[in-house]
Design an enzyme around this catalytic site. Structure first.
Site, short mmCIF file in Angstrom:
data_model
loop_
_atom_site.label_atom_id
_atom_site.label_comp_id
_atom_site.label_asym_id
_atom_site.label_seq_id
_atom_site.Cartn_x
_atom_site.Cartn_y
_atom_site.Cartn_z
N CYS A 1 0.82 -1.22 0.00
CA CYS A 1 0.00 0.00 0.00
C CYS A 1 0.85 1.27 0.00
O CYS A 1 0.99 1.94 1.02
CB CYS A 1 -0.98 0.04 1.16
SG CYS A 1 -2.20 1.34 0.88
N CYS B 1 -6.31 2.18 -4.38
CA CYS B 1 -5.76 2.80 -3.18
C CYS B 1 -6.63 3.99 -2.80
O CYS B 1 -6.62 5.02 -3.48
CB CYS B 1 -4.33 3.25 -3.47
SG CYS B 1 -3.50 3.82 -1.99
P1 FAD Z 1 -0.76 -10.55 4.59
O1 FAD Z 1 -2.20 -10.22 4.72
O2 FAD Z 1 0.23 -9.67 5.25
O3 FAD Z 1 -0.57 -12.05 5.05
C1 FAD Z 1 0.64 -12.74 5.06
C2 FAD Z 1 0.51 -13.84 6.11
O4 FAD Z 1 1.64 -14.69 6.03
C3 FAD Z 1 0.47 -13.29 7.53
O5 FAD Z 1 -0.69 -13.73 8.19
C4 FAD Z 1 1.74 -13.83 8.18
O6 FAD Z 1 1.56 -14.15 9.55
C5 FAD Z 1 2.01 -15.06 7.34
N1 FAD Z 1 3.44 -15.43 7.32
C6 FAD Z 1 4.52 -14.62 7.17
N2 FAD Z 1 5.63 -15.34 7.21
C7 FAD Z 1 5.27 -16.63 7.38
C8 FAD Z 1 5.98 -17.87 7.48
N3 FAD Z 1 7.33 -17.92 7.43
N4 FAD Z 1 5.25 -19.00 7.63
C9 FAD Z 1 3.89 -18.97 7.66
N5 FAD Z 1 3.19 -17.85 7.59
C10 FAD Z 1 3.87 -16.69 7.45
N6 FAD Z 1 -4.76 -2.50 0.94
C11 FAD Z 1 -5.88 -2.02 0.34
O7 FAD Z 1 -6.43 -2.66 -0.53
N7 FAD Z 1 -6.40 -0.81 0.67
C12 FAD Z 1 -5.86 -0.04 1.65
O8 FAD Z 1 -6.36 1.04 1.93
C13 FAD Z 1 -4.70 -0.54 2.32
N8 FAD Z 1 -4.13 0.19 3.30
C14 FAD Z 1 -3.07 -0.33 3.99
C15 FAD Z 1 -2.53 0.41 5.03
C16 FAD Z 1 -1.48 -0.09 5.78
C17 FAD Z 1 -0.91 0.73 6.89
C18 FAD Z 1 -0.95 -1.37 5.48
C19 FAD Z 1 0.18 -1.95 6.30
C20 FAD Z 1 -1.46 -2.11 4.41
C21 FAD Z 1 -2.52 -1.60 3.66
N9 FAD Z 1 -3.06 -2.29 2.58
C22 FAD Z 1 -4.17 -1.80 1.93
C23 FAD Z 1 -2.34 -3.47 2.02
C24 FAD Z 1 -2.95 -4.80 2.40
O9 FAD Z 1 -3.14 -4.90 3.78
C25 FAD Z 1 -2.01 -5.91 1.92
O10 FAD Z 1 -1.70 -5.71 0.56
C26 FAD Z 1 -2.65 -7.28 2.08
O11 FAD Z 1 -2.98 -7.54 3.41
C27 FAD Z 1 -1.69 -8.34 1.56
O12 FAD Z 1 -2.23 -9.62 1.78
P2 FAD Z 1 -1.25 -10.89 1.79
O13 FAD Z 1 -2.12 -12.05 2.08
O14 FAD Z 1 -0.39 -10.87 0.60
O15 FAD Z 1 -0.29 -10.62 3.04
#
Ligand code: FAD
Length: 393
Positions: free
Chosen positions: A162, A340
Site C-alpha cells: 500500500c 488505493c
Molecule cells: P498478509 O495479509 O500480510 O498475510 C501474510 C501472512 O503470512 C500473515 O498472516 C503472516 O503471519 C504469514 N506469514 C509470514 N511469514 C510466514 C511464514 N514464514 N510462515 C507462515 N506464515 C507466514 N490494501 C488495500 O487494498 N487498501 C488499503 O487502503 C490498504 N491500506 C493499507 C494500510 C497499511 C498501513 C498497510 C500496512 C497495508 C494496507 N493495505 C491496503 C495493504 C494490504 O493490507 C495488503 O496488501 C494485504 O494484506 C496483503 O495480503 P497478503 O495475504 O499478501 O499478506
C-alpha cells in the site's frame, strides 16, 4: 496428517481467501493453511486507527474465525520450501507434502534496517508506524501529544505494501493539527526517496496540489537511515548527493519501514532475484513449477501491493488452479487491477483505481481524483464489511 492436495502458505488476506475458495470444493482433509499468527489483521484499517478514526480492536479477528472449518490450520512458520520435492518444512521440525501449493506469505517489514528505529519505536512516544499492529497504536497519541516543531513522515527506499499509506497518515495528521489549532506551530514534512508523490499521474496531480495548498514540505530523494531518539533527531541520506546526509529534529516521526519479500523466500527456486515468487503476470501460476501459484504481496505480480489487488487476483487464481487440477491449461487472466483510497483529511478520500502499466480502471462515472465524502464512506464503512464478509471468506 503430513500430505495435502492443496497447501496454502500464509493465512493473511490472500491465503484466507484462497483457502475459503477451495476448502468447500475439495472437502475436509484436503486443504491446509500454514499460519503462525492467532490473529488476522485487516491492515487497511490501520490508517484510520492511526488517524484516531477507528478503534484498534476493530482491525483484527481470531485466525480460526477466518479460516474455513473444512481446512486444517497448521499453526506454525514455514522454514523452507523445496518445490522439486513438493515439500515444505516448518520451524517445528515437521515436513508437509503437497500436490498443489499456493504461496501467500505477504511482505516482511524490516524496521531493524534503520539504525536506532526499533529502539525509538519502543521508547519514544513521538515515534510511530501504521505498518505494525503494536506501533500503529502510538500514532494517534503522538498526534495528540504534539505541541510544536517538525512532524515528519517517511517513505522507504524499497518496495512497500500500500504505497499510498505513508501519505494517508501525513494528510490525516496535518488535518488533525489544523482542527486542533496546532497547525501554525507545526512544520509538516514528507520525506521520500522517490521523485514523485504517487505512481499514477492523474492522482499524483491531486496529491501534489494537496501538498502545495496545505503547506506541506516535500523533500524528494530523502531516505531515512537513522533515528536518535535521545536527541529526537532523524537522519536522512540525500540520494542524489553521495555521502551527504541531512538531520532534522522531530516532535513526531511516522515511519513507513523498509519492506521485502519474506526471508524464507530469499534464494528459493520459487523466487526471482528480488525474492518475490516468480509468477506469470496474467495467470498467477509459477513460471516453472506448474503446481505452484502465488498472489498478494509476496508475488512478483507487477502491480501495487494491496488487498484490493488480491480481490482481483483471487478469482483468476481460483479459476486457473481449478483448471490445472483437472488437467486443463489455465485461461483466467488478471489485468493488474489495484486500488488505493487515499484519505486526504477526516471524511474525505480520493479513490485511485488502476491496472497494469498505470491504466486507469475507475469504477464510478465521476472524477475519482477529487477528494470526496462518498469515497471516504466507502473506505471507512463499506470496505471493512466487504473485507470480512466477502474477500477473506
Ligand atoms: P498478509 O495479509 O500480510 O498475510 C501474510 C501472512 O503470512 C500473515 O498472516 C503472516 O503471519 C504469514 N506469514 C509470514 N511469514 C510466514 C511464514 N514464514 N510462515 C507462515 N506464515 C507466514 N490494501 C488495500 O487494498 N487498501 C488499503 O487502503 C490498504 N491500506 C493499507 C494500510 C497499511 C498501513 C498497510 C500496512 C497495508 C494496507 N493495505 C491496503 C495493504 C494490504 O493490507 C495488503 O496488501 C494485504 O494484506 C496483503 O495480503 P497478503 O495475504 O499478501 O499478506
Amino acid at each position: 496428517q503430513d500430505s495435502y492436495k492443496l497447501l496454502v502458505l500464509g493465512g493473511g488476506t490472500a491465503g484466507s481467501a484462497v483457502a475459503n475458495k477451495f476448502a468447500a470444493k475439495l472437502g475436509r482433509g484436503n486443504v491446509a493453511v500454514v499460519e503462525p499468527s492467532k490473529k488476522h489483521y485487516y491492515q487497511a484499517m490501520f490508517t484510520l486507527i492511526g488517524g484516531g478514526l477507528k478503534e484498534f480492536d476493530m482491525s483484527h479477528r481470531p485466525t480460526e474465525a477466518i479460516l474455513p472449518r473444512k481446512c486444517h490450520w497448521i499453526e506454525a512458520r514455514v522454514a523452507g520450501i523445496c518445490p522439486d520435492d513438493s515439500a515444505v518444512s516448518l520451524t517445528n521440525g515437521r515436513t508437509i507434502n503437497y500436490e498443489y501449493l499456493v504461496v501467500a506469505l505477504g511482505m516482511q517489514t524490516n524496521y531493524h534496517l534503520v539504525k536506532g528505529l526499533l529502539d525509538a519505536l519502543e521508547h519514544d512516544p513521538a515515534v510511530c508506524s501504521n505498518y505494525h499492529p503494536k506501533y500503529v497504536q502510538k500514532t494517534f497519541p503522538a498526534m495528540q501529544a504534539f505541541k510544536e516543531g517538525n512532524a515528519i513522515f517517511t517513505f522507504p527506499n524499497t518496495p512497500i505494501k500500500c504505497a499510498g499509506a505513508p501519505q494517508k497518515v501525513l494528510y490525516l495528521a496535518e488535518d488533525y493539527f489544523r482542527r486542533t489549532g496546532k497547525r501554525d506551530k507545526a512544520t509538516v514534512m514528507y520525506n521520500t526517496p522517490i521523485g514523485v508523490v504517487f505512481g499514477i499521474k492523474k492522482y499524483a496531480q491531486t496529491l501534489h496540489d494537496q501538498i502545495l495548498e496545505r503547506d506541506i514540505k516535500l523533500n524528494l530523494r530523502r531516505n531515512l537511515v537513522e533515528v536518535k531518539h535521545e536527541t529526537r533527531e532523524a537522519v536522512f541520506e540525500v540520494l542524489d548527493a553521495e555521502g551527504r546526509t541531512e538531520t532534522y529534529n522531530y516532535e513526531m516521526l511516522h515511519v513507513a519501514p523498509p519492506c521485502s519479500a519474506p526471508e524464507v523466500l530469499w534464494d528459493n527456486p520459487l523466487s526471482d532475484k528480488s525474492g518475490f515468487v516468480d509468477v506469470n503476470r496474467e495467470t498467477c501460476q509459477h513460471t516453472r513449477y506448474m503446481n505452484v501459484f502465488s498472489l498478494g504481496d509476496c508475488s512478483n505480480l507487477p502491480t501495487s501491493k494491496t488487498a484490493a489487488a488480491i480481490s482481483g487476483q483471487v478469482g483468476v487464481l481460483g479459476k486457473n488452479l481449478a483448471q490445472v487440477m483437472s488437467g486443463k491449461p489455465p485461461t483466467g487472466k488478471y489485468n493488474g487491477y489495484s486500488s488505493c483510497p487515499v484519505v486526504t483529511k477526516k471524511g474525505f478520500c480520493i479513490l485511485a483505481e488502476f491496472g497494469y502499466d498505470g491504466k486507469l480502471m475507475e469504477t464510478f462515472p465521476y472524477n475519482q481524483a477529487v477528494p470526496r465524502r462518498s469515497s471516504y464512506l466507502m473506505k471507512a464503512l463499506a470496505m471493512p464489511q466487504l473485507y470480512w464478509l466477502l474477500l477473506v471468506k
